[in-house]
Motif scaffolding. Structure first.
Motif, PDB file in Angstrom:
ATOM      1  N   ILE A  50       2.462  58.146  96.890  1.00  0.00           N
ATOM      2  CA  ILE A  50       3.298  57.316  97.761  1.00  0.00           C
ATOM      3  C   ILE A  50       3.299  55.862  97.301  1.00  0.00           C
ATOM      4  N   GLY A  51       2.305  55.490  96.509  1.00  0.00           N
ATOM      5  CA  GLY A  51       2.278  54.136  95.964  1.00  0.00           C
ATOM      6  C   GLY A  51       3.492  53.825  95.107  1.00  0.00           C
ATOM      7  N   TYR A  52       4.060  54.870  94.494  1.00  0.00           N
ATOM      8  CA  TYR A  52       5.244  54.660  93.660  1.00  0.00           C
ATOM      9  C   TYR A  52       6.491  54.382  94.504  1.00  0.00           C
ATOM     10  N   ILE A  53       6.490  54.847  95.740  1.00  0.00           N
ATOM     11  CA  ILE A  53       7.599  54.512  96.639  1.00  0.00           C
ATOM     12  C   ILE A  53       7.435  53.084  97.142  1.00  0.00           C
ATOM     13  N   ALA A  54       6.180  52.677  97.363  1.00  0.00           N
ATOM     14  CA  ALA A  54       5.899  51.334  97.886  1.00  0.00           C
ATOM     15  C   ALA A  54       6.371  50.238  96.944  1.00  0.00           C
ATOM     16  N   ILE A  55       6.465  50.533  95.641  1.00  0.00           N
ATOM     17  CA  ILE A  55       6.898  49.503  94.692  1.00  0.00           C
ATOM     18  C   ILE A  55       8.372  49.161  94.847  1.00  0.00           C
ATOM     19  N   LEU A  56       9.090  49.926  95.652  1.00  0.00           N
ATOM     20  CA  LEU A  56      10.509  49.638  95.867  1.00  0.00           C
ATOM     21  C   LEU A  56      10.727  48.360  96.669  1.00  0.00           C
ATOM     22  N   ASP A  57       9.644  47.709  97.028  1.00  0.00           N
ATOM     23  CA  ASP A  57       9.740  46.354  97.575  1.00  0.00           C
ATOM     24  C   ASP A  57      10.575  45.469  96.653  1.00  0.00           C
ATOM     25  N   LEU A  58      10.592  45.808  95.361  1.00  0.00           N
ATOM     26  CA  LEU A  58      11.392  45.125  94.338  1.00  0.00           C
ATOM     27  C   LEU A  58      11.073  43.635  94.210  1.00  0.00           C
ATOM     28  N   GLY A  59       9.893  43.256  94.660  1.00  0.00           N
ATOM     29  CA  GLY A  59       9.516  41.847  94.532  1.00  0.00           C
ATOM     30  C   GLY A  59      10.121  40.953  95.586  1.00  0.00           C
ATOM     31  N   VAL A  60      10.834  41.551  96.552  1.00  0.00           N
ATOM     32  CA  VAL A  60      11.503  40.744  97.575  1.00  0.00           C
ATOM     33  C   VAL A  60      10.482  40.010  98.440  1.00  0.00           C
ATOM     34  N   GLY A  61       9.361  40.685  98.785  1.00  0.00           N
ATOM     35  CA  GLY A  61       8.362  40.063  99.647  1.00  0.00           C
ATOM     36  C   GLY A  61       7.784  38.803  99.052  1.00  0.00           C
ATOM     37  N   GLN A  62       7.385  38.860  97.790  1.00  0.00           N
ATOM     38  CA  GLN A  62       6.833  37.683  97.112  1.00  0.00           C
ATOM     39  C   GLN A  62       7.879  36.589  96.998  1.00  0.00           C
ATOM     40  N   THR A  63       9.132  37.008  96.786  1.00  0.00           N
ATOM     41  CA  THR A  63      10.234  36.051  96.666  1.00  0.00           C
ATOM     42  C   THR A  63      10.451  35.317  97.990  1.00  0.00           C
ATOM     43  N   ILE A  64      10.423  36.071  99.097  1.00  0.00           N
ATOM     44  CA  ILE A  64      10.600  35.451 100.414  1.00  0.00           C
ATOM     45  C   ILE A  64       9.514  34.417 100.657  1.00  0.00           C
ATOM     46  N   THR A  65       8.266  34.792 100.375  1.00  0.00           N
ATOM     47  CA  THR A  65       7.138  33.874 100.579  1.00  0.00           C
ATOM     48  C   THR A  65       7.341  32.591  99.798  1.00  0.00           C
ATOM     49  N   ARG A  66       7.740  32.733  98.550  1.00  0.00           N
ATOM     50  CA  ARG A  66       7.904  31.571  97.684  1.00  0.00           C
ATOM     51  C   ARG A  66       8.992  30.632  98.192  1.00  0.00           C
ATOM     52  N   TYR A  67      10.153  31.185  98.587  1.00  0.00           N
ATOM     53  CA  TYR A  67      11.270  30.342  99.008  1.00  0.00           C
ATOM     54  C   TYR A  67      11.126  29.856 100.450  1.00  0.00           C
ATOM     55  N   VAL A  68      10.488  30.659 101.304  1.00  0.00           N
ATOM     56  CA  VAL A  68      10.202  30.184 102.667  1.00  0.00           C
ATOM     57  C   VAL A  68       9.257  28.993 102.597  1.00  0.00           C
ATOM     58  N   ALA A  69       8.243  29.070 101.720  1.00  0.00           N
ATOM     59  CA  ALA A  69       7.315  27.950 101.555  1.00  0.00           C
ATOM     60  C   ALA A  69       8.043  26.700 101.063  1.00  0.00           C
ATOM     61  N   ASN A  75      11.859  21.287 105.102  1.00  0.00           N
ATOM     62  CA  ASN A  75      12.327  21.284 106.484  1.00  0.00           C
ATOM     63  C   ASN A  75      13.762  21.826 106.605  1.00  0.00           C
ATOM     64  N   LYS A  76      14.040  22.956 105.961  1.00  0.00           N
ATOM     65  CA  LYS A  76      15.369  23.579 105.988  1.00  0.00           C
ATOM     66  C   LYS A  76      15.272  24.947 106.665  1.00  0.00           C
ATOM     67  N   LYS A  77      15.211  24.927 107.990  1.00  0.00           N
ATOM     68  CA  LYS A  77      15.030  26.157 108.746  1.00  0.00           C
ATOM     69  C   LYS A  77      16.230  27.088 108.620  1.00  0.00           C
ATOM     70  N   ASP A  78      17.423  26.530 108.525  1.00  0.00           N
ATOM     71  CA  ASP A  78      18.621  27.353 108.394  1.00  0.00           C
ATOM     72  C   ASP A  78      18.584  28.183 107.110  1.00  0.00           C
ATOM     73  N   LYS A  79      18.072  27.596 106.045  1.00  0.00           N
ATOM     74  CA  LYS A  79      17.946  28.314 104.775  1.00  0.00           C
ATOM     75  C   LYS A  79      16.946  29.468 104.901  1.00  0.00           C
ATOM     76  N   ILE A  80      15.871  29.214 105.642  1.00  0.00           N
ATOM     77  CA  ILE A  80      14.848  30.255 105.842  1.00  0.00           C
ATOM     78  C   ILE A  80      15.459  31.448 106.564  1.00  0.00           C
ATOM     79  N   GLN A  81      16.270  31.180 107.589  1.00  0.00           N
ATOM     80  CA  GLN A  81      16.887  32.264 108.357  1.00  0.00           C
ATOM     81  C   GLN A  81      17.885  33.042 107.509  1.00  0.00           C
ATOM     82  N   GLN A  82      18.570  32.346 106.611  1.00  0.00           N
ATOM     83  CA  GLN A  82      19.491  33.038 105.704  1.00  0.00           C
ATOM     84  C   GLN A  82      18.735  33.921 104.717  1.00  0.00           C
ATOM     85  N   ILE A  83      17.638  33.381 104.175  1.00  0.00           N
ATOM     86  CA  ILE A  83      16.817  34.153 103.242  1.00  0.00           C
ATOM     87  C   ILE A  83      16.268  35.395 103.933  1.00  0.00           C
ATOM     88  N   ALA A  84      15.812  35.234 105.189  1.00  0.00           N
ATOM     89  CA  ALA A  84      15.252  36.358 105.943  1.00  0.00           C
ATOM     90  C   ALA A  84      16.301  37.443 106.180  1.00  0.00           C
TER      91      ALA A  84
END
Length: 510
Positions: A50-69, A75-84
């Protein structure tokens, strides 16, 4: 205040790792006892698959963290909501792909995994289906965990992970004692994980006031996100291939009993990596803050060296303890039938030494958007590992799979990655390893000699084992303070103890 919060985040992160390790120590012993090696092997094979299915995250999670930070710092909350919103839609598409792949594996499980007996095929398929549903629900829910990470809510994230471990262990202990089917163990995971997902969503929505904005994002930003997430995904998929392939290959070429033994070593290695990487996992938003403020390679490298120095002190105590106590621990823990797990783990753990105290470097590369080459290096590393694992397994059996992983780790994650750090960050490798490893290396040599002497005379029971571990590890810590710490760090330790004793004195006086 920032340093204090950083220390608190690191502390809660380690608590969230150490408590599950302690729980797992008792839980795995019960699982192997009540399930037996064959059923435990099936349980491990499902998790590896099942670990091979979990990789379908496609790096989106790490990307969200990086751009949300980044947008939080700007201080661009609107951008965060669009990214989410954009990431959540992307995840829903990924779920469909994951469902197709998962159903294919379920239908063809007998042909793929020859180690499965006819009696266990149906059980494997049912467990894999439940695990598949769990992972497919986890994928879009990762949006909210990534937002919390980008906002530095590590206490919330780690606290929920701690809750997951405790709640899961209580439920599984109850199930094992009443001799319930292994299927219920996967149902427990599904239920607890979805409760946590709901909590994360409610926290993001009510506490942070973040809504999912599904309006299309700017084309340039969309292109940038795809480029960034692709190479994050490449890194994730190669990590999964690298670490999950051993169990899969053994499931194809060996028996479920061998899979069970190897799974124990894999579990030890996983916790080793989690313990070592947890220190750096809280750094990504802070590194982004430094880059946003315009700090150059010189300051970033100082941060890298300082973090790696502390990490090596931590790596040293785990590595030396495993080398000299690991075999005794596994035999006392699970019995002689699992002794080979020590040798599998030993090969891999030694090869992991350098990567494990350089995990801050990975976070720096992500923050600087210079993670592409790392992902490519890891891809070739993972492919080479698969080919070499098959070759060595045919020659020397399961130990060949572990040896292949160790060789690939040294070539890719140690040699090539340090060449890349030197080129990309202008990192002086001689200075890096001297400041990071020299003094702590001396301590490790002293402790190794002490272990060699003590092990000749003291072995045989849990009391002796714990006594050895406590005495020698306390000695290690004392030597670290005396040899590895500088005067400022020693004064800091003295002040901490002084404050503790002063508080105790006040309590007694009152």
């Amino acid at each position: 205040m920032g340093d204090k919060k950083l220390k608190e985040d690191i502390l809660i992160s380690y608590i969230a790792i150490i408590v599950p390790i302690i729980i797992t120590f008792f839980l795995v012993r019960m699982e192997t006892k009540y399930l037996g090696r064959e059923l435990y092997g099936i349980y491990s094979l499902v998790n590896s698959t099942i670990g091979y299915i979990a990789i379908l995250d496609l790096g989106v999670g790490q990307t969200i963290t990086r751009y949300v930070a980044q947008y939080r710092a700007e201080n661009k909350k609107d951008k965060i909501q669009q990214i989410a919103g954009h990431s959540f839609k992307s995840y829903l598409k990924i779920v469909i792909v994951g469902l197709v792949i998962g159903l294919f594996l379920i239908v063809n499980s007998k042909g793929i995994f020859r180690s499965l007996s006819d009696d266990n095929v149906a059980l494997f398929q049912i467990c894999l289906f439940i695990a598949l549903i769990n992972v497919l629900l986890q994928i879009p829910s990762a949006t909210f965990a990534s937002i919390l990470s980008g906002y530095k809510y590590f206490k919330v994230l780690k606290g929920m992970n701690l809750f997951r471990s405790i709640a899961r262990s209580i439920c599984i202990v109850i199930l094992l004692n009443i001799k319930c089917d292994v299927i219920l163990m996967f149902i427990i995971d599904l239920t607890i994980n979805q409760c946590i997902n709901i909590f994360n969503y409610m926290f993001v929505r009510r506490k942070l006031g973040i809504k999912l904005n599904f309006t299309p994002i700017d084309k340039n930003l969309k292109r940038e996100l795809k480029g960034y997430s692709f190479f994050v995904f490449l890194g994730i998929i190669t990590d999964q291939i690298f670490w999950r392939t051993d169990g899969i290959l053994l499931g194809m070429m060996s028996t479920t009993s061998v899979v069970a033994v190897y799974a124990i070593s894999s579990q030890i290695i996983t916790y080793y990596m989690n313990l070592c990487s947890t220190f750096s996992s809280v750094f990504l938003p802070r590194i982004i803050d430094k880059i946003t403020m315009g700090q150059g390679n010189s300051e970033i490298n100082k941060f890298f060296i300082k973090a790696s120095r502390y990490q090596f002190m931590f790596v040293g105590i785990i590595l030396t303890s495993y080398i000299f106590l690991g075999k005794e621990f596994i035999v006392l823990w699970l019995g002689n039938n699992y002794e080979n797990a020590y040798y599998y783990g030993l090969l891999i753990m030694i090869s992991l030494t350098v990567p494990m105290f350089q995990t801050t470097g990975y976070q720096i590369l992500y923050a600087m958007k210079k993670h592409k080459v790392r992902s490519i290096i890891y891809l070739f590393n993972a492919i080479g590992n698969i080919i070499l694992s098959i070759f060595l397994f045919k020659i020397i059996g399961p130990i060949g799979v572990a040896l292949s992983t160790a060789i690939a780790m040294i070539i890719g994650n140690t040699i090539f990655m340090n060449i890349y750090y030197r080129k990309t960050l202008q990192l002086n490798l001689f200075e890096f390893f001297k400041k990071t490893c020299f003094k702590t290396g001396i301590v490790m040599i002293i402790i190794s000699c002490l272990y060699c002497i003590v092990n000749q005379y003291l072995q045989g029971s849990w009391i002796i084992f714990i006594t050895k571990a406590v005495i020698i590890n306390v000695t290690y810590i004392i030597l670290i303070v005396k040899i590895s710490f500088n005067e400022y760090e020693r004064n800091t330790i003295r002040n901490i103890f002084y404050k503790i004793f002063r508080i105790q004195a006040k309590v007694k006086t009152n």
